[in-house]
Design an enzyme around this catalytic site. Structure first.
Site, PDB file in Angstrom:
ATOM      1  N   HIS A   1       0.841  -1.203   0.000  1.00 14.78           N
ATOM      2  CA  HIS A   1       0.000   0.000   0.000  1.00 14.78           C
ATOM      3  C   HIS A   1       0.879   1.258   0.000  1.00 14.78           C
ATOM      4  O   HIS A   1       0.386   2.354   0.228  1.00 14.78           O
ATOM      5  CB  HIS A   1      -0.906   0.025   1.231  1.00 14.78           C
ATOM      6  CG  HIS A   1      -1.850  -1.141   1.329  1.00 14.78           C
ATOM      7  ND1 HIS A   1      -2.552  -1.627   0.248  1.00 14.78           N
ATOM      8  CD2 HIS A   1      -2.238  -1.896   2.382  1.00 14.78           C
ATOM      9  CE1 HIS A   1      -3.304  -2.652   0.643  1.00 14.78           C
ATOM     10  NE2 HIS A   1      -3.133  -2.838   1.924  1.00 14.78           N
TER      11      HIS A   1
ATOM     12  N   SER B   1     -13.145 -15.516  -9.584  1.00 15.42           N
ATOM     13  CA  SER B   1     -14.392 -14.792  -9.302  1.00 15.42           C
ATOM     14  C   SER B   1     -14.577 -14.762  -7.787  1.00 15.42           C
ATOM     15  O   SER B   1     -13.998 -15.586  -7.060  1.00 15.42           O
ATOM     16  CB  SER B   1     -15.579 -15.502  -9.953  1.00 15.42           C
ATOM     17  OG  SER B   1     -15.779 -16.735  -9.293  1.00 15.42           O
TER      18      SER B   1
ATOM     19  N   LYS C   1     -18.044  -8.918   0.409  1.00 12.08           N
ATOM     20  CA  LYS C   1     -19.183  -8.871  -0.507  1.00 12.08           C
ATOM     21  C   LYS C   1     -18.724  -8.875  -1.964  1.00 12.08           C
ATOM     22  O   LYS C   1     -19.386  -9.417  -2.832  1.00 12.08           O
ATOM     23  CB  LYS C   1     -19.981  -7.599  -0.225  1.00 12.08           C
ATOM     24  CG  LYS C   1     -21.460  -7.820  -0.142  1.00 12.08           C
ATOM     25  CD  LYS C   1     -22.161  -6.615   0.426  1.00 12.08           C
ATOM     26  CE  LYS C   1     -23.658  -6.815   0.342  1.00 12.08           C
ATOM     27  NZ  LYS C   1     -24.371  -5.638   0.819  1.00 12.08           N
TER      28      LYS C   1
HETATM   29  N1  LIG Z   1     -12.386 -12.281  -6.283  1.00 14.72           N
HETATM   30  C1  LIG Z   1     -12.862 -11.110  -5.875  1.00 14.72           C
HETATM   31  N2  LIG Z   1     -13.761 -10.447  -6.646  1.00 14.72           N
HETATM   32  C2  LIG Z   1     -14.257  -9.256  -6.235  1.00 14.72           C
HETATM   33  N3  LIG Z   1     -13.918  -8.636  -5.075  1.00 14.72           N
HETATM   34  C3  LIG Z   1     -13.041  -9.278  -4.292  1.00 14.72           C
HETATM   35  C4  LIG Z   1     -12.468 -10.513  -4.637  1.00 14.72           C
HETATM   36  N4  LIG Z   1     -11.621 -10.881  -3.646  1.00 14.72           N
HETATM   37  C5  LIG Z   1     -11.676  -9.927  -2.713  1.00 14.72           C
HETATM   38  N5  LIG Z   1     -12.531  -8.956  -3.101  1.00 14.72           N
HETATM   39  C6  LIG Z   1     -12.900  -7.743  -2.356  1.00 14.72           C
HETATM   40  O1  LIG Z   1     -11.800  -6.842  -2.253  1.00 14.72           O
HETATM   41  C7  LIG Z   1     -11.907  -6.117  -1.008  1.00 14.72           C
HETATM   42  C8  LIG Z   1     -10.661  -6.346  -0.174  1.00 14.72           C
HETATM   43  O2  LIG Z   1      -9.647  -5.627  -0.782  1.00 14.72           O
HETATM   44  P1  LIG Z   1      -8.123  -5.980  -0.544  1.00 14.72           P
HETATM   45  O3  LIG Z   1      -7.869  -7.385  -0.905  1.00 14.72           O
HETATM   46  O4  LIG Z   1      -7.332  -4.936  -1.278  1.00 14.72           O
HETATM   47  O5  LIG Z   1      -7.996  -5.782   1.048  1.00 14.72           O
HETATM   48  S1  LIG Z   1      -6.682  -5.409   1.899  1.00 14.72           S
HETATM   49  O6  LIG Z   1      -6.335  -4.013   1.613  1.00 14.72           O
HETATM   50  O7  LIG Z   1      -5.623  -6.338   1.525  1.00 14.72           O
HETATM   51  O8  LIG Z   1      -7.086  -5.588   3.316  1.00 14.72           O
HETATM   52  C9  LIG Z   1     -13.156  -6.641  -0.312  1.00 14.72           C
HETATM   53  O9  LIG Z   1     -14.212  -5.776  -0.729  1.00 14.72           O
HETATM   54  P2  LIG Z   1     -15.617  -5.659   0.054  1.00 14.72           P
HETATM   55  O10 LIG Z   1     -16.325  -6.954  -0.162  1.00 14.72           O
HETATM   56  O11 LIG Z   1     -16.331  -4.515  -0.623  1.00 14.72           O
HETATM   57  O12 LIG Z   1     -15.294  -5.390   1.489  1.00 14.72           O
HETATM   58  C10 LIG Z   1     -13.247  -8.039  -0.896  1.00 14.72           C
HETATM   59  O13 LIG Z   1     -14.490  -8.651  -0.789  1.00 14.72           O
END
Ligand SMILES: Nc1ncnc2c1ncn2[C@@H]1O[C@H](COP(=O)(O)OS(=O)(=O)O)[C@@H](OP(=O)(O)O)[C@H]1O
Length: 297
Positions: free
Chosen positions: A106, A230, A260
């Site tokens: 980050h 996905s 989510k």
């Molecule tokens: N495969 C896939 N598809 C779509 N979205 C996904 C996927 N994997 C992780 N996520 C969503 O990404 C959010 C977490 O972001 P990061 O992985 O950057 O988190 S962190 O900064 O490392 O803590 C978090 O978003 P939110 O669901 O809105 O909280 C995760 O759900």
């Protein structure tokens, strides 16, 4: 290094660590601060891929995708991107990671290991609609209860986010720093990818990414990687691999990392007043930006 707490609009407090004016989660105290300061000197390899993102923008997702592209198969990676987060891992651990490494961070460009820049390591930058980032970050802060000691309510949380009183600081400062980096370093290989585009057409984004990485994949494999990564598949494949220790980090032992995975969840959380205030701040802070965040998808 010092531990700092910031109150939200309701008076609840979030606990963070400050190192040389930047905010981080206090996962390792003085040792971690030493590691952060030493990061600039860390060794880089020309085939490193540095995955840069503001928190909650989708790095777990893209870390998996990039590793699958590199390994040339749509098979779950039995490892966690936390192990490759360069501001947290000790230099000897970073050196033990076999090539090609996908290093997640980050940090801003100016905070990366100097060799990353000198050796022209490929950089993938993920951007996500800041309203969804704020909601996701709220669940992260509330969820990792012991670390942040944050008990706040959503309606009070946005003041922290809008004022950059969160780990890795202001979303806007982060985005501006990268926009300037791209402008000032036109020949450095930096690939910008939007979370929402990835949701809308994952296969197209996987193809674009593979092209950037110089990896040639068949259409079938591109589709397979997009599908394997996905949201629902990653929840199934990755959550089962979480160890006990990591699970315990979360409030009620309920991990919220794969929460989510939607575009526009902010609409379920922002009040009308919060949205108007956010739009006002966004317009002010992004007035000179050419970046086009995907608010409408
Ligand atoms: N495969 C896939 N598809 C779509 N979205 C996904 C996927 N994997 C992780 N996520 C969503 O990404 C959010 C977490 O972001 P990061 O992985 O950057 O988190 S962190 O900064 O490392 O803590 C978090 O978003 P939110 O669901 O809105 O909280 C995760 O759900």
């Amino acid at each position: 290094m010092s531990v700092v707490t910031f109150p939200d609009a309701g008076g609840d407090h979030i606990k963070l660590m400050e190192v040389d004016g930047e905010l981080y989660p206090n996962v390792g105290g003085e040792e971690q601060a030493k590691g952060i300061r030493a990061l600039a000197e860390a060794k880089a390899r020309p085939d490193d891929i540095v995955l840069c993102n503001y928190p909650k923008s989708g790095c777990h997702w893209m870390w998996e995708v990039i590793n699958m592209i590199l390994q040339g198969s749509a098979t779950t990676i039995p490892d966690f991107k936390e192990n490759h987060m360069i501001e947290f891992i000790p230099p000897n651990h970073m050196e033990a990671i076999p090539s090609p490494r996908v290093l997640n961070t980050h940090m801003k460009f100016s905070q990366l290991p100097r060799e990353t820049i000198e050796k022209r390591c490929k950089i993938v930058l993920i951007l996500r609609n800041p309203k969804d980032v704020a909601v996701s970050f709220y669940h992260h802060h509330f969820g990792i209860a012991k670390l942040y000691q944050y008990e706040g309510k959503w309606e009070n949380y946005l003041s922290l986010f809008n004022n950059g009183k969160v780990d890795w600081g202001s979303f806007y400062n982060y985005v501006h720093s990268w926009e300037k980096t791209i402008h000032d370093n036109p020949t450095h290989p930096i690939h910008v990818l939007y979370y929402e585009d990835m949701k809308a057409d994952s296969a197209a984004e996987v193809r674009r990414l593979a092209n950037f990485m110089g990896v040639s994949l068949s259409d079938d494999l591109i589709e397979a990687i997009a599908e394997k990564c996905s949201f629902h598949n990653m929840v199934n494949d990755k959550m089962g691999l979480e160890d006990e220790k990591w699970r315990k980090v979360w409030r009620d032992e309920k991990p919220r990392m794969y929460r989510k995975g939607e575009v526009g969840d902010w609409k379920n959380w922002f009040t009308v007043a919060q949205n108007e205030e956010f739009d006002r701040i966004y317009a002010e802070r992004m007035a000179n930006s050419k970046l086009k965040f995907r608010f409408t998808l």
